[in-house]
Scaffold this active site. Sequence first.
Site, PDB file in Angstrom:
ATOM      1  CG  ASP A   8       2.038   1.201 -22.110  1.00 33.11           C
ATOM      2  OD1 ASP A   8       2.348   0.842 -20.949  1.00 33.11           O
ATOM      3  OD2 ASP A   8       2.622   2.142 -22.699  1.00 33.11           O
ATOM      4  CG  ASP A  13       2.186   5.217 -23.851  1.00 36.92           C
ATOM      5  OD1 ASP A  13       2.245   5.420 -22.626  1.00 36.92           O
ATOM      6  OD2 ASP A  13       2.711   4.243 -24.405  1.00 36.92           O
ATOM      7  CD  GLN A 224       5.977  10.265 -13.357  1.00 37.37           C
ATOM      8  OE1 GLN A 224       6.870   9.895 -12.621  1.00 37.37           O
ATOM      9  NE2 GLN A 224       5.664   9.614 -14.462  1.00 37.37           N
ATOM     10  CG  HIS A 236       9.247   8.103 -19.341  1.00 35.98           C
ATOM     11  ND1 HIS A 236      10.473   8.104 -18.723  1.00 35.98           N
ATOM     12  CD2 HIS A 236       8.324   8.072 -18.338  1.00 35.98           C
ATOM     13  CE1 HIS A 236      10.311   8.066 -17.403  1.00 35.98           C
ATOM     14  NE2 HIS A 236       9.030   8.045 -17.143  1.00 35.98           N
ATOM     15  CG  ASP A 237       6.058   6.380 -23.764  1.00 37.62           C
ATOM     16  OD1 ASP A 237       4.920   6.126 -23.339  1.00 37.62           O
ATOM     17  OD2 ASP A 237       7.078   5.733 -23.436  1.00 37.62           O
TER      18      ASP A 237
HETATM   19  O1  RIB Z   1       9.179   3.587 -17.674  1.00 35.25           O
HETATM   20  C1  RIB Z   1       8.431   4.489 -18.444  1.00 35.25           C
HETATM   21  C2  RIB Z   1       7.555   3.762 -19.423  1.00 35.25           C
HETATM   22  O2  RIB Z   1       6.598   2.986 -18.713  1.00 35.25           O
HETATM   23  C3  RIB Z   1       6.727   4.705 -20.314  1.00 35.25           C
HETATM   24  O3  RIB Z   1       6.511   4.094 -21.551  1.00 35.25           O
HETATM   25  C4  RIB Z   1       5.427   4.838 -19.576  1.00 35.25           C
HETATM   26  O4  RIB Z   1       4.329   5.132 -20.466  1.00 35.25           O
HETATM   27  C5  RIB Z   1       5.276   3.455 -19.020  1.00 35.25           C
HETATM   28  O5  RIB Z   1       4.730   2.638 -20.046  1.00 35.25           O
HETATM   29 CA    CA Z   2       4.228   3.825 -22.390  1.00 32.83          CA
END
Ligand code: RIB
Ligand code: CA
Length: 309
Positions: A8, A13, A224, A236-237
Site C-alpha cells: 500500500d 513500501d 513521523q 517498517h516494510d
Molecule cells: O504500521 C506500519 C505499517 O503501516 C507499514 O506497512 C506502513 O507502510 C503502514 O502501511
Molecule cells: Ca505499508
Amino acid sequence: MNIIFDCDPGHDDAIALLLLGSNKKFNVLGVTTESGNQTIEKTTRNAINVISYLNLPYKVYKGESKPLYRDAVICDKIHGESGLDGFEFPKYTMKEEKEDAVSFIINAVKSSKEKVTIVTTGPMTNVGKALMVDPSIKSNIEKIVLMGGSIGAGNVTPAAEFNINCDAEAANVCFISGIPIYMMGLDVTRKVLVTDEIVNRISKINNKASEMFSKLMRVFIDNQKKVFHLDGAPLHDPVTIAYLIDPSVVEMKYVNTEIDCAKSSSYGRTNCDIPGYLGKKPNSYVAVEINIEKYFNIIEEAIKSYNFL
Ligand code: RIB
Ligand code: CA
C-alpha cells in the site's frame, strides 16, 4: 524464489519495492496493491510510479479498495495527500493490469511451477480474500512474510498495529491457514529508524535510487516526528525483503499468534504467545530482534545496485 509482493505505497513500501528490485534471487510474479496508507487509486498509482522510476519489469494488479468488513481508512498524516509525498515522479503511461489483485493471486499461485512466497506490507485484505475464495491455493504457497502486528504495543491503538488493525479478519484468515507465517512486527521495525544521518549517508551514493530514497525519507521523517515525536522514521516494510535477502538480519521465535477480531479496543491485536502460556500449536515465526547495522547495510547495497539507472 517466486514472489508476489502486496503493498500500500506508502513511503516504506516504496523502499521495500526498491529492495525487492535490487536482488536477482527474486522472480517477482506480480505486485498487488490495496488501500491502506492511501486510497486504492493512489497506492496503485504510487506502485506504478516507483516501478517505472526504478525501471523494474513488474506488472501491477489493483486490489481491494476497502477491508473485508470495514470501511477503508488512510494514513495521510504520515504518507501525505499522495501517499508518497516528497518526490515528484515523471508522468508515466504504465497502467495496472485488467485482472484484479485477488484473481491474479489465485491464478498466479495455482500456475506457479514452484511454491510462491507472498510478501505483504499493507493490510492483508487481498491475500485473505484470495484464501477465502479459493482455499486450495494454500498448497502452493511457501510462506507469507508480512510487515504487521506487534508483540508489544500498537501504533494506531494501544493494542494494534496499522496493517492488522485495518483488516484483522483478513489477517486472521492468513494466520489460521496453516501457511507458514513470518511476522515482522513493530518490535523490530521501530528499531530501524531512518535518521538525517542515514539520509546523508545514502545521499552520498548519488544515483536515481538514492535521490528517491532521500527525498521520500525527509518527508517520512518529518511526519513521523510530528505524529509520533520519534527521532527518526521507522523503516517498517523493507524488513520483509531484508529478511528474504539475509535471514540473519532478524532473530525469530516460533510461537502461537492469535489475531483479535473482537469488536473491542483490542481489535487487530496480534497476541503472540512468546512464553507459550496457552500451550497452543505454534503458527508463526515472529521477529524479536533485528541487527540494525546489517539492515541498513542491506539497504545501502541495494541502492548502490541501481547505479545503472
Ligand atoms: O504500521 C506500519 C505499517 O503501516 C507499514 O506497512 C506502513 O507502510 C503502514 O502501511
Ligand atoms: Ca505499508
